[in-house]
Design a protein around this motif. Sequence first.
Motif, short mmCIF file in Angstrom:
data_model
loop_
_atom_site.label_atom_id
_atom_site.label_comp_id
_atom_site.label_asym_id
_atom_site.label_seq_id
_atom_site.Cartn_x
_atom_site.Cartn_y
_atom_site.Cartn_z
N GLU A 130 -13.65 39.50 10.33
CA GLU A 130 -14.22 39.19 11.64
C GLU A 130 -15.20 38.03 11.59
N PHE A 166 2.43 47.40 12.07
CA PHE A 166 1.89 48.08 13.25
C PHE A 166 1.70 49.58 13.00
N SER A 181 -5.30 49.42 13.11
CA SER A 181 -5.26 48.62 14.34
C SER A 181 -6.27 47.47 14.38
N PRO A 182 -7.52 47.67 13.96
CA PRO A 182 -8.46 46.55 14.01
C PRO A 182 -8.01 45.34 13.17
N VAL A 204 -4.82 44.63 12.34
CA VAL A 204 -3.62 44.07 12.99
C VAL A 204 -4.01 43.23 14.19
N SER A 205 -4.98 43.69 14.97
CA SER A 205 -5.36 42.95 16.18
C SER A 205 -6.02 41.61 15.86
N ARG A 206 -6.49 41.44 14.65
CA ARG A 206 -7.12 40.18 14.24
C ARG A 206 -6.19 39.37 13.35
N SER A 207 -4.92 39.71 13.37
CA SER A 207 -3.95 39.10 12.46
C SER A 207 -2.86 38.36 13.21
#
Length: 102
Positions: free
Chosen positions: A31, A46, A51-52, A54-57
């Motif tokens: 981050e 997925f 999830s955190p 993956v969402s920043r990837s």
Amino acid sequence: MESSGRRTILFVDELHRFNKAQQDVLLPDVEEGVVILIGATTQNPFFAINSPLVSRSQIFTFEPLTPEHVKTLLRRALTDQERAWAASPSTCTMMRSTSSPT
């Protein structure tokens, strides 16, 4: 750790084998941009990666090369005048082995 202003590239093979707590440890540095995380996995990210992360990837899927793709690449390498390979016996063997299905 003293920062030099340069980011570190961290490659983790089989990232899906990290448990949730281990993946969570990576999150603050990802981050903050301290590290560029490159994670490889044979699993669906997925489902296998939290999830955190993956969402920043940015997710890339690599598909296997066909024998025809390999032949094309070898032909290009052999005919490239600036960076050409020598037509060695091993190169010819590679081309023969990709020319017909086994």
